[in-house]
Design an enzyme around this catalytic site. Structure first.
Site, PDB file in Angstrom:
ATOM      1  N   LYS A 116       0.846  -1.205   0.000  1.00 53.87           N
ATOM      2  CA  LYS A 116       0.000   0.000   0.000  1.00 53.87           C
ATOM      3  C   LYS A 116       0.876   1.248   0.000  1.00 53.87           C
ATOM      4  CE  LYS A 116      -0.357  -0.244   5.050  1.00 53.87           C
ATOM      5  NZ  LYS A 116      -1.229  -0.625   6.185  1.00 53.87           N
ATOM      6  N   ARG A 120     -10.553   0.300  15.824  1.00 49.19           N
ATOM      7  CA  ARG A 120     -10.542   1.215  14.686  1.00 49.19           C
ATOM      8  C   ARG A 120     -11.648   0.739  13.754  1.00 49.19           C
ATOM      9  NH1 ARG A 120      -4.814   1.523  11.627  1.00 49.19           N
ATOM     10  NH2 ARG A 120      -5.571  -0.519  11.030  1.00 49.19           N
ATOM     11  N   TYR A 127      17.661  28.941   8.780  1.00 47.05           N
ATOM     12  CA  TYR A 127      16.464  29.615   9.296  1.00 47.05           C
ATOM     13  C   TYR A 127      16.408  29.565  10.816  1.00 47.05           C
ATOM     14  CZ  TYR A 127      14.286  29.670   4.643  1.00 47.05           C
ATOM     15  OH  TYR A 127      13.986  29.903   3.339  1.00 47.05           O
ATOM     16  N   MET A 182      13.405  23.775   2.647  1.00 43.32           N
ATOM     17  CA  MET A 182      12.611  23.048   1.656  1.00 43.32           C
ATOM     18  C   MET A 182      13.494  22.226   0.717  1.00 43.32           C
ATOM     19  SD  MET A 182       9.709  24.412  -1.004  1.00 43.32           S
ATOM     20  CE  MET A 182       8.590  25.091   0.196  1.00 43.32           C
TER      21      MET A 182
HETATM   22  C1  LIG Z   1      -0.418  -1.724   6.794  1.00 44.29           C
HETATM   23  C2  LIG Z   1      -0.997  -2.966   7.317  1.00 44.29           C
HETATM   24  C3  LIG Z   1      -0.182  -4.084   7.553  1.00 44.29           C
HETATM   25  C4  LIG Z   1       1.330  -4.040   7.461  1.00 44.29           C
HETATM   26  O1  LIG Z   1       1.818  -3.522   8.682  1.00 44.29           O
HETATM   27  P1  LIG Z   1       3.385  -3.427   8.996  1.00 44.29           P
HETATM   28  O2  LIG Z   1       3.445  -2.935  10.399  1.00 44.29           O
HETATM   29  O3  LIG Z   1       3.929  -2.438   8.025  1.00 44.29           O
HETATM   30  O4  LIG Z   1       3.935  -4.781   8.800  1.00 44.29           O
HETATM   31  C5  LIG Z   1      -0.792  -5.264   7.935  1.00 44.29           C
HETATM   32  N1  LIG Z   1      -2.131  -5.336   8.085  1.00 44.29           N
HETATM   33  C6  LIG Z   1      -2.944  -4.285   7.894  1.00 44.29           C
HETATM   34  C7  LIG Z   1      -4.406  -4.419   8.114  1.00 44.29           C
HETATM   35  C8  LIG Z   1      -2.408  -3.056   7.516  1.00 44.29           C
HETATM   36  O5  LIG Z   1      -3.206  -2.012   7.344  1.00 44.29           O
END
Ligand SMILES: *Cc1c(COP(=O)(O)O)cnc(C)c1O
Length: 361
Positions: free
Chosen positions: A33, A129, A258, A306
């Site tokens: 993802k 969640r 800065y 930046m």
């Molecule tokens: C992103 C995600 C993972 C992967 O988690 P990591 O900590 O990066 O291994 C696994 N399961 C779900 C539901 C996720 O959203």
């Protein structure tokens, strides 16, 4: 050409995937993802295609990018669908989808489907969640079965605190999961990277048909705050690097950058690096955050701007214009930069932008 770039080592990615499989001994969906946590989803999926059991992404847009690139392996949508109109392309592109809420059950019941779905039914075992509460889980499972639209159900849940290596909530979540799903399904999926690396004791015996979901570990960053044996075997995949484009000699008492956040306490040789927060380097990194200059340890000084940042070259007389600077990679762990900046490696990787990316195989 601006020298800021991210090098992505696909052999290291495969090494880390194999490590996940060795630790779990089961099937593993590679989580790609968010553009593979900034590493390039299509390139990473292609590099893993021959050995991965499938891939996981957040949403259908990310899945279609992989399908359009010719990835034929199973792809799971970790947030399922966001509106029922997505069910049609989910079938057409043969995607697997998480079902986490009652409205999604209703949508599946109401929608005419031509092919049966593969659903991953999510239990809220304590993360609070998304997912069905333990008391509602069996009923949700029964509704999916009764819909006649589902060929296969995988029971899943997600750990909230597996990165805390002595946290009692991990065992509590596991117990919730076992109670809620007992006798219901053969296939199940629980473990993300920290659970897989850090909690082998829970998963040794008789857990049947498990699907692992490693994400951050594939990219070679530890999810833990302290040293951990298995995580130490990971190989970093991304090197974020650039070069010194300017050098200044400052007398004691002079500020850099800065807000004069750094003021030289001794005569100081300052190197200016072509890398800034617009590239994804964290603006909150404090003075002293580690970098490597021509392979030697050095420190960030002054506020990150930046397009540029500044490092202390006083103790590195050989370094100068054109010297290579590693912001994170094999020498400077991304997790250490993240800890210094009050964030996690996940966010550093996802934020990388503008820099040229190249993939080494
Ligand atoms: C992103 C995600 C993972 C992967 O988690 P990591 O900590 O990066 O291994 C696994 N399961 C779900 C539901 C996720 O959203």
């Amino acid at each position: 050409m601006r020298p800021a770039r991210a090098l992505i080592d696909l052999a290291a990615l495969r090494h880390n995937y194999r490590l996940a499989r060795e630790l779990g001994g089961a099937r593993a969906l590679a989580v790609v993802k968010a553009d593979a946590y900034g590493h390039g989803a299509v390139r990473c999926a292609r590099a893993l295609e021959a050995e991965a059991d499938g891939f996981a992404v957040a949403c259908i847009e990310e899945a279609l990018e992989l399908r359009e690139a010719g990835i034929a392996a199973p792809i799971l949508l970790l947030e399922g669908f966001f509106e029922s109109a997505e069910l049609e392309p989910i079938q057409r592109h043969d995607l697997w989808c998480v079902v986490h809420s009652p409205w999604q059950l209703e949508a599946i019941e109401r929608t005419a489907l031509t092919r049966p779905l593969t659903c991953w039914l999510k239990l809220d075992s304590g993360m609070h969640r998304v997912g069905f509460a333990p008391a509602d889980y069996r009923a949700a499972h029964a509704r999916l079965m009764a819909s006649g639209k589902v060929a296969r159900i995988v029971a899943m849940s997600h750990f909230a605190r597996a990165d805390e290596l002595d946290c009692p909530r991990v065992a509590e979540q596991l117990a919730q999961f076992e109670t809620a799903t007992a006798g219901l399904v053969a296939e199940f999926s629980l473990r993300n990277s920290p659970a897989l690396l850090g909690w082998p004791q829970f998963f040794r015996h008789g857990h049947g048909d498990e699907w692992l979901r490693p994400g951050i570990m594939l990219y070679g960053a530890t999810p833990f705050e302290r040293y951990q044996e298995q995580a130490a075997q990971l190989r970093p995949v991304m090197t974020l690097e650039s070069r010194i484009i300017g050098v200044r000699e400052l007398p004691a008492g002079e500020p850099v950058g800065y807000g004069a956040r750094f003021v030289a306490s001794r005569p100081t040789r300052v190197g200016v690096v072509a890398m800034g927060y617009a590239d994804g380097y964290p603006r909150h990194a404090p003075n002293g955050t580690p970098v490597a200059v021509d392979g030697r340890p050095a420190q960030l000084i002054g506020r990150v701007s930046m397009d540029m940042l500044t490092v202390d070259l006083t103790d590195l007389p050989q370094a100068g214009l054109g010297s290579r600077v590693e912001l994170w990679g094999a020498q400077v762990p991304a997790s250490e930069v993240a800890a210094a900046a009050g964030t996690i490696a996940y966010q550093l990787f996802c934020n990388v932008r503008r820099v040229a990316r190249s993939w080494l195989d």
